[in-house]
Design an enzyme around this catalytic site. Sequence first.
Site, PDB file in Angstrom:
ATOM      1  N   ARG A  52       0.882  -1.030  -0.042  1.00 19.61           N
ATOM      2  CA  ARG A  52      -0.084   0.174   0.027  1.00 19.61           C
ATOM      3  C   ARG A  52       0.839   1.149  -0.046  1.00 19.61           C
ATOM      4  NH1 ARG A  52      -2.994  -2.673   5.033  1.00 19.61           N
ATOM      5  NH2 ARG A  52      -4.291  -4.113   3.901  1.00 19.61           N
ATOM      6  N   ARG A 145      -9.931   4.123   5.289  1.00 20.25           N
ATOM      7  CA  ARG A 145      -8.554   3.902   4.836  1.00 20.25           C
ATOM      8  C   ARG A 145      -8.162   4.121   3.387  1.00 20.25           C
ATOM      9  NH1 ARG A 145      -6.002  -1.473   7.299  1.00 20.25           N
ATOM     10  NH2 ARG A 145      -6.664  -2.260   5.280  1.00 20.25           N
ATOM     11  N   ARG A 156     -12.669  -8.882   3.226  1.00 18.10           N
ATOM     12  CA  ARG A 156     -12.298  -8.530   4.574  1.00 18.10           C
ATOM     13  C   ARG A 156     -13.324  -8.554   5.446  1.00 18.10           C
ATOM     14  NH1 ARG A 156      -6.550  -6.478   4.694  1.00 18.10           N
ATOM     15  NH2 ARG A 156      -5.784  -7.145   2.579  1.00 18.10           N
TER      16      ARG A 156
HETATM   17  P1  ADP Z   1      -5.368  -3.235  10.793  1.00 14.36           P
HETATM   18  O1  ADP Z   1      -3.955  -3.283  11.122  1.00 14.36           O
HETATM   19  O2  ADP Z   1      -6.192  -4.012  11.926  1.00 14.36           O
HETATM   20  O3  ADP Z   1      -6.144  -3.805   9.650  1.00 14.36           O
HETATM   21  P2  ADP Z   1      -5.369  -0.276  10.853  1.00 14.36           P
HETATM   22  O4  ADP Z   1      -4.527  -0.119  12.236  1.00 14.36           O
HETATM   23  O5  ADP Z   1      -5.087  -0.098   9.493  1.00 14.36           O
HETATM   24  O6  ADP Z   1      -6.191  -1.660  11.012  1.00 14.36           O
HETATM   25  O7  ADP Z   1      -6.648   0.618  11.222  1.00 14.36           O
HETATM   26  C1  ADP Z   1      -7.669   0.733  10.281  1.00 14.36           C
HETATM   27  C2  ADP Z   1      -8.191   2.102  10.156  1.00 14.36           C
HETATM   28  O8  ADP Z   1      -8.814   2.704  11.003  1.00 14.36           O
HETATM   29  C3  ADP Z   1      -6.852   3.147   9.843  1.00 14.36           C
HETATM   30  O9  ADP Z   1      -7.200   4.047   8.683  1.00 14.36           O
HETATM   31  C4  ADP Z   1      -6.738   3.675  11.119  1.00 14.36           C
HETATM   32  O10 ADP Z   1      -6.264   5.013  10.940  1.00 14.36           O
HETATM   33  C5  ADP Z   1      -8.049   3.639  11.890  1.00 14.36           C
HETATM   34  N1  ADP Z   1      -8.259   3.506  13.238  1.00 14.36           N
HETATM   35  C6  ADP Z   1      -7.420   2.805  14.073  1.00 14.36           C
HETATM   36  N2  ADP Z   1      -8.070   2.664  15.468  1.00 14.36           N
HETATM   37  C7  ADP Z   1      -8.803   3.745  15.477  1.00 14.36           C
HETATM   38  C8  ADP Z   1      -9.710   4.510  16.330  1.00 14.36           C
HETATM   39  N3  ADP Z   1      -9.750   3.796  17.776  1.00 14.36           N
HETATM   40  N4  ADP Z   1     -10.597   5.138  15.898  1.00 14.36           N
HETATM   41  C9  ADP Z   1     -10.689   5.702  14.447  1.00 14.36           C
HETATM   42  N5  ADP Z   1     -10.003   5.130  13.695  1.00 14.36           N
HETATM   43  C10 ADP Z   1      -9.108   4.122  13.993  1.00 14.36           C
HETATM   44  P1  5GP Z   2      -3.040  -6.709   5.480  1.00 17.90           P
HETATM   45  O1  5GP Z   2      -3.384  -7.227   3.994  1.00 17.90           O
HETATM   46  O2  5GP Z   2      -4.299  -5.821   5.760  1.00 17.90           O
HETATM   47  O3  5GP Z   2      -1.867  -6.186   5.773  1.00 17.90           O
HETATM   48  O4  5GP Z   2      -3.373  -8.121   6.238  1.00 17.90           O
HETATM   49  C1  5GP Z   2      -4.606  -9.024   6.072  1.00 17.90           C
HETATM   50  C2  5GP Z   2      -4.649  -9.999   7.298  1.00 17.90           C
HETATM   51  O5  5GP Z   2      -3.354 -10.825   7.265  1.00 17.90           O
HETATM   52  C3  5GP Z   2      -4.579  -9.359   8.903  1.00 17.90           C
HETATM   53  O6  5GP Z   2      -5.636 -10.275   9.292  1.00 17.90           O
HETATM   54  C4  5GP Z   2      -3.126  -9.765   9.189  1.00 17.90           C
HETATM   55  O7  5GP Z   2      -3.115 -10.055  10.386  1.00 17.90           O
HETATM   56  C5  5GP Z   2      -2.918 -11.097   8.425  1.00 17.90           C
HETATM   57  N1  5GP Z   2      -1.257 -11.498   8.284  1.00 17.90           N
HETATM   58  C6  5GP Z   2      -0.390 -10.657   8.227  1.00 17.90           C
HETATM   59  N2  5GP Z   2       0.651 -11.133   8.171  1.00 17.90           N
HETATM   60  C7  5GP Z   2       0.466 -12.575   8.406  1.00 17.90           C
HETATM   61  C8  5GP Z   2       1.301 -13.756   8.586  1.00 17.90           C
HETATM   62  O8  5GP Z   2       2.358 -13.739   8.326  1.00 17.90           O
HETATM   63  N3  5GP Z   2       0.278 -14.737   8.870  1.00 17.90           N
HETATM   64  C9  5GP Z   2      -0.759 -15.054   8.910  1.00 17.90           C
HETATM   65  N4  5GP Z   2      -1.433 -16.204   9.077  1.00 17.90           N
HETATM   66  N5  5GP Z   2      -1.644 -13.798   8.657  1.00 17.90           N
HETATM   67  C10 5GP Z   2      -0.838 -12.548   8.539  1.00 17.90           C
END
Ligand code: ADP
Ligand code: 5GP
Length: 207
Positions: A52, A145, A156
């Site tokens: 990304r 996001r 997702r």
């Molecule tokens: P994940 O890693 O679990 O996929 P992210 O950390 O990327 O999730 O968070 C998803 C989106 O939500 C991001 O754009 C982030 O900035 C936003 N976000 C995360 N925590 C909060 C919160 N407590 N309140 C509002 N927005 C949040």
């Molecule tokens: P994202 O594409 O949003 O970075 O991740 C998608 C999902 O893949 C998230 O639920 C994240 O926790 C999971 N993920 C990231 N790395 C790994 C990994 O090494 N192993 C597994 N099983 N899941 C992962």
Amino acid sequence: MRDSTSKAMAGPRPVVFSGPSGAGKSTLLKKLIKEHENVFGFSVSHTTRNPRPGEENGRDYHYVTREAMQAAINNGEFIENAEFSGNLYGTSKAAVQAVQAKNLICILDIDMQGVKNIKKTDLNPMYISIQPPSMEVLEKRLRDRNTESEESLQKRLHAANVDMEFSKEPGMFDVVIVNDNLEDAYKNLKQALLEEINKVKKAKASS
Ligand code: ADP
Ligand code: 5GP
């Protein structure tokens, strides 16, 4: 799948973070690692998805082709791997060893298939689930996001439904944190990890 990667590298107990995509795992982990640089290290996973904007190869993930990743899996280089939303993801033994070699708490950010598979190994981590306050909030966060196509977003959200049910299974997670207000969630996360953080700080101070 038994694996002896971690036993040979005795050190602080790793921490597994899981929870639906969009729940806020990366946001919370980045904050945690930034505030405790000498305590935590991130296990950099491999993935076949595209980076990304803002993500960096080798820091956020190792971005690889499906062919290369499948070959490495077949070669026994991974502790666990899973297919998520149309892409392969996995934790290499080298990723965990790199963190453990520095005597840091190794953080794994993995999906629920990863959690199930890590439970079959001897890594023996603490398991933390980060959950959104509701499906509606989760969908809004994922949309805002702005990183996913509509197809990826739907995949997702579907996975999130399954994940939210799974996280309620007794004994699956040591701690479940609902990420509603970010600062409150972060405080709860630090509280859950306080003992481990202090252990590492103490060990570093006396070494
Ligand atoms: P994940 O890693 O679990 O996929 P992210 O950390 O990327 O999730 O968070 C998803 C989106 O939500 C991001 O754009 C982030 O900035 C936003 N976000 C995360 N925590 C909060 C919160 N407590 N309140 C509002 N927005 C949040
Ligand atoms: P994202 O594409 O949003 O970075 O991740 C998608 C999902 O893949 C998230 O639920 C994240 O926790 C999971 N993920 C990231 N790395 C790994 C990994 O090494 N192993 C597994 N099983 N899941 C992962």
